[in-house]
Write an enzyme that holds these catalytic residues in place. Structure first.
Site, mmCIF file in Angstrom:
data_model
loop_
_atom_site.group_PDB
_atom_site.id
_atom_site.type_symbol
_atom_site.label_atom_id
_atom_site.label_comp_id
_atom_site.label_asym_id
_atom_site.label_seq_id
_atom_site.Cartn_x
_atom_site.Cartn_y
_atom_site.Cartn_z
ATOM 1 N N ASP A 102 0.858 -1.171 0.000
ATOM 2 C CA ASP A 102 0.000 0.000 0.000
ATOM 3 C C ASP A 102 0.903 1.232 0.000
ATOM 4 O O ASP A 102 2.093 1.151 0.323
ATOM 5 C CB ASP A 102 -0.881 -0.023 1.261
ATOM 6 C CG ASP A 102 -1.996 0.994 1.204
ATOM 7 O OD1 ASP A 102 -2.274 1.524 0.117
ATOM 8 O OD2 ASP A 102 -2.592 1.272 2.258
ATOM 9 N N ASP B 212 -3.306 -1.362 5.613
ATOM 10 C CA ASP B 212 -3.720 -0.900 6.932
ATOM 11 C C ASP B 212 -5.216 -0.667 7.042
ATOM 12 O O ASP B 212 -5.733 -0.458 8.123
ATOM 13 C CB ASP B 212 -2.981 0.394 7.298
ATOM 14 C CG ASP B 212 -3.209 1.500 6.277
ATOM 15 O OD1 ASP B 212 -3.931 1.264 5.278
ATOM 16 O OD2 ASP B 212 -2.665 2.601 6.466
ATOM 17 N N ASP C 65 -8.156 -3.437 2.660
ATOM 18 C CA ASP C 65 -7.002 -4.311 2.415
ATOM 19 C C ASP C 65 -7.212 -5.721 2.967
ATOM 20 O O ASP C 65 -6.466 -6.637 2.611
ATOM 21 C CB ASP C 65 -5.742 -3.727 3.061
ATOM 22 C CG ASP C 65 -5.363 -2.384 2.476
ATOM 23 O OD1 ASP C 65 -5.450 -2.233 1.241
ATOM 24 O OD2 ASP C 65 -4.998 -1.475 3.240
#
Length: 917
Positions: free
Chosen positions: A341, A648, A652
């Site tokens: 990410d 996070d 996700d």
């Protein structure tokens, strides 16, 4: 009558799909709602009874007993259980109990780890258990969010968590943080107008989704979906449906165990059959077959693998990586692709002013995040505000024209309000300004709040000397249209050079910086109201402040280290393509540092057949949905990659669970992400992933060392039994003695290999392919060599002892001592599978001496203690037999070291001469 009563004969739907594409009036009619009075309590109660509570349902899961029993569903476990049954059939209850204890311990550990992983679904359910303000019967009231139903009118204020999916009907400067759901790093400015149906989730400005947070402003919305029908409910289903894959270690050990099972059964059957053909008693041949099978079974493997992984867990914890599933330790060592990410992983997830343009001069700002640590520099020198009137005024304006506040929580600074505004406060602190003092000395008198159409905000302040000054911040083009002059560096004013300012702003925006213009205007004393007309055409431009969510410094180094180690790094983010591309360039992602960027919309339109090619050449995926993240991970896995996925947010979680190794952020991540992941980083830093990969490679190396150390004993003992049957002679070693050798050498000697430090160059080699066998040809050759030497040494010394007139109990004890001596010497060989022992150093692993000492102590008890003689059918031996056993061990050690040297020398020659020689 209200809309609710008019439609009571036609129950409203449980949810309204594509509500963002409908006018508010249509949504209200479809839901049988009333945007002013809300639902009646009676109607809300009826809908709650019919549609169910606003909670995420528990998906069907395997019960605890079934999950526990499935821990035994593994070929190696079947072999161990068969060994336990065989030893029990021979009347050896103690040995059967030892094997069963090992099996049970492994099952308990696996059960506990799996139970913790499934808590991801429970964490998702907790996210909607809040209270919310709802309008019913025309009256505002607080109700548990679980009692919300479609058609309810919800009131939102700053700090609220959105309790369900809402179609907004009224907004007042409403900003919502949707980063946990979409990956968008900036708060989204909301509006109530209808949008095209094809609008992506992250761009639906007229919707507020369950689990997002209201950062600023207020609004009202009609509930269009609750529970499982919400966007977070859709992710809940994805998490529950995402398959948890076997790790490379478990896949490799499964293949190894299947092969070992076949070999053991064939050898045992061969032993039994040969004995019968030679006319030997069936009972004796059954004993021999069992002895061979028990000897070839690596009883200590599950326990030592578990302990080795646990030691890796402890090492990683010291490097800020907390492992939630033991096999994940080794998976890191095989990782070939890291899908990371952007926000909070590569970047600090904290807007930071990096550049100031004031009076035609540029100032660079150091430091990242919301901490006030940092400096203002120009041409490498620290800038002091004392001689910079224009710079000071620009910073003061940014602090005062601002609604954000910073709080200290547990040693970390948290933002209350807009992160962009918080960045303006922090840069003022870095320059030495005190925000609290400024607000006290220049209290706010009036304000014009930020508006999505207006794109600027203004505040009016009264100075101690009676002056009244307005400060304005907003989009560059809007403030330039309002400005007549600009402030020079020395504090004087001049006509604004709009073209030059536009050019510089475009240059900064091209670097993925968010640029705000700052302006001011002094108004007549006594002014208490602020109007747009008073500002237009009279504003003094103070300068530009450019900010970004900056890269983590340590992450830059860590990404480069991963790439050198042959690990691809791909960015998968919900943020905008332009922002993602700029950050990717900073990290050197993509061919030549110029990354190919593919958006979620482009991904959705791409033919499925060409997806593998697209994924292989693309370094950055932007504006992707949770389903697309999951799809990308699966595509990479089908190409043979071992995939680590970082994240996070709630969005996700499905991909974290599907990936070979899911990595969540511990400090800034959601509980959902943490529970879905295999590993949690306590510092949210990509650099900790690189450290964990390094440790994972070390764990994999140590496991290979242990298996290479253990197998010669198993095979050697099996060969000794088989040779005795073929030669029609007395068995040199009994099943109970085989168990003694296997378990004591695995624990006392083999376990010390788990403490071997990382070898040099571990991060300068490519990842271990997931399809690579646990034992390479070179290692298999070494195992065969040592097994053969054990056969010759143990069987030869056994026959020699019998020929010398020693009782069979003494001869068998001598044979066992040969196995132990060879294993002690071979342990030193196995500390590195490639490098010679003298290059490793004896003192790098102090546990080696402790293990050797413990093994010798146990073997002395085994040989001379009367109660051990009784238990294991052994007898004391003369010192001369120890000398011969030791000599055989030394010979084995020297032969293996010679084999290493010759192979290393041959490889060196091949590199020098070249493949064409």
């Amino acid at each position: 009558m209200g809309a609710t009563e008019d439609l009571v004969s036609t129950p409203p739907p449980a949810s309204v799909g594509a509500a963002h594409g409908l006018p508010v009036a249509d949504v209200v009619v479809l839901l049988g709602a009333d945007r002013e009075r809300g639902l009646s309590e009676a109607e809300a109660g009826g809908r709650l009874a019919r549609l169910g509570a606003n909670v995420l349902p528990r998906l069907d899961r395997r019960g605890p007993w079934l999950r526990f029993l499935l821990q035994f569903h593994h070929p190696l476990i079947y072999v161990l259980l068969a060994a336990a049954v065989a030893t029990l059939a021979l009347g050896d209850v103690v040995d059967a109990g030892v094997i069963l204890a090992v099996v049970l311990a492994n099952a308990v550990i696996g059960f506990v780890q799996e139970s913790r992983a499934e808590q991801a679904l429970d964490a998702l359910m907790d996210m909607v258990r809040t209270e919310t303000t709802v309008v019913r019967d025309g009256v505002r009231r607080r109700v548990p969010s679980a009692e919300l139903v479609p058609g309810d009118v919800v009131v939102l204020d700053a700090g609220d968590r959105v309790p369900a999916d809402l179609r907004l009907v009224e907004v007042h400067e409403l900003h919502v943080d949707e980063s946990a759901l979409t990956g968008e790093s900036d708060p989204v400015v909301k509006e109530a107008v209808a949008l095209p149906v094809e609008t992506a989730l992250a761009d639906r400005a007229n919707m507020a989704y369950s689990s997002s947070l209201v950062g600023r402003g207020a609004g009202r919305g009609v509930v269009v979906a609750t529970g499982a029908d919400t966007e977070i409910g859709r992710i809940h289903r994805l998490v529950g449906e995402a398959e948890t894959l076997e790790t490379p270690l478990t896949r490799t050990i499964t293949r190894f165990s299947q092969l070992l099972t076949v070999v053991i059964l064939l050898l045992a059957a061969l032993t039994f059959g040969l004995g019968l053909l030679r006319g030997q008693p069936a009972a004796e041949m059954l004993t021999a077959a069992v002895a061979l099978a028990v000897g070839a079974i690596p009883e200590g493997l599950p326990a030592v693998v578990t302990i080795t992984l646990a030691i890796g867990v402890a090492r990683m914890a010291r490097r800020r990586a907390v492992i939630r599933r033991l096999p994940a330790v080794e998976t890191l060592g095989s990782t070939s692709v890291i899908c990371t990410d952007k926000t909070g992983t590569l970047t600090a997830n904290a807007m930071t002013v990096t550049t100031l343009l004031v009076g035609g001069r540029t100032v660079e700002v150091t430091g990242t995040g919301y901490a006030a640590a940092g400096e203002l520099r120009r041409d490498g020198a620290v800038v002091q505000l004392g001689g910079e009137p224009a710079l000071r005024e620009c910073l003061v304006a940014g602090v005062l024209c601002n609604d954000a506040r910073l709080t200290d929580t547990g040693g970390r600074r948290a933002v209350v309000g807009d992160p962009t505004e918080a960045a303006l406060v922090v840069v003022g602190e870095k320059a030495g300004l005190d925000p609290h003092r400024l607000r006290s000395e220049l209290p706010r008198v009036a304000a014009i709040p930020f508006d999505a159409d207006r794109r600027w905000m203004a505040t009016l302040h009264r100075a101690p000397d009676g002056r009244v000054v307005a400060y304005v911040k907003g989009a560059v083009e809007r403030l330039l249209a309002m400005a007549a002059t600009e402030l020079r560096a020395d504090g004087s004013t001049a006509p604004v050079d709009a073209a030059a300012v536009h050019s510089r702003a475009d240059e900064l925006a091209g670097q993925a910086l968010r640029v705000l213009a700052i302006g001011t205007l002094e108004l007549p004393p006594g002014t208490t109201e602020l109007t747009e007309e008073a500002l237009h055409g009279r504003l003094v431009l103070l300068g530009l402040q450019a900010m970004q969510d900056p890269p983590r410094p340590a992450a830059l180094t860590a990404v480069a280290a991963c790439q050198r180690a042959g690990i691809e790094v791909k960015m998968i983010t919900g943020d905008h393509a332009g922002t993602a591309r700029a950050i990717a360039r900073r990290f050197g992602l993509g061919e030549g540092g110029d990354p190919v960027v593919v958006t979620g919309a482009e991904l959705a339109d791409h033919p499925a057949a060409d997806l593998p090619t697209l994924v292989a050449r693309t370094a950055v995926f932007a504006r992707v949905s949770p389903e697309q993240k999951l799809r990308l991970v699966e595509c990479l896995q089908r190409q043979g990659h071992v995939v680590a996925m970082t994240g996070d947010g709630v969005n996700d979680a499905p991909a974290l669970r599907r990936a070979d190794i899911g990595v969540a952020m511990g400090a800034g991540g959601t509980e959902v992400a943490k529970e879905a992941a295999d590993m949690v980083l306590t510092d949210d830093d990509f650099a900790s992933i690189e450290a964990a990969v390094e440790e994972g490679r070390g764990v994999f190396d140590n496991l290979r060392k242990f298996i290479t150390f253990m197998l010669p004993t198993s095979f050697g003992q099996g060969l000794v039994v088989l040779t005795a049957v073929v030669a029609a002679t007395t068995l040199p070693i009994l099943p109970v003695q085989v168990l003694w050798v296997n378990l004591t050498t695995a624990v006392a000697l083999g376990l010390v290999l788990a403490f071997e430090p990382l070898e040099d160059g571990v991060m300068r080699r490519p990842p271990v392919p997931a399809t690579r066998p646990l034992l390479t040809g070179v290692v298999v050759g070494r195992i065969v060599l040592v097994s053969a030497l054990m056969l010759v040494g143990a069987f030869g010394l056994f026959r020699w002892a019998l020929a010398a007139g020693e009782p069979v109990e003494v001869a068998r004890t001598v044979a066992v001592n040969v196995f132990i001596a060879v294993q002690v010497a071979y342990l030193l060989n196995c500390r590195s599978l490639e490098r010679p022992m003298w290059r490793i150093g004896m003192w790098r692993n102090r546990w080696v001496l402790a293990g050797v000492g413990a093994m010798l102590g146990l073997q002395l008890l085994f040989t001379y203690a009367p109660w051990m003689n009784e238990l294991f059918d052994t007898a004391p031996v003369a010192p001369v037999w120890w000398v011969w056993a030791t000599a055989i061990g030394v010979a084995v050690h020297l032969l293996v070291e010679a084999e290493k040297w010759l192979r290393h020398r041959g490889a060196g020659r091949a590199r020098v001469v070249g493949p064409g020689a």
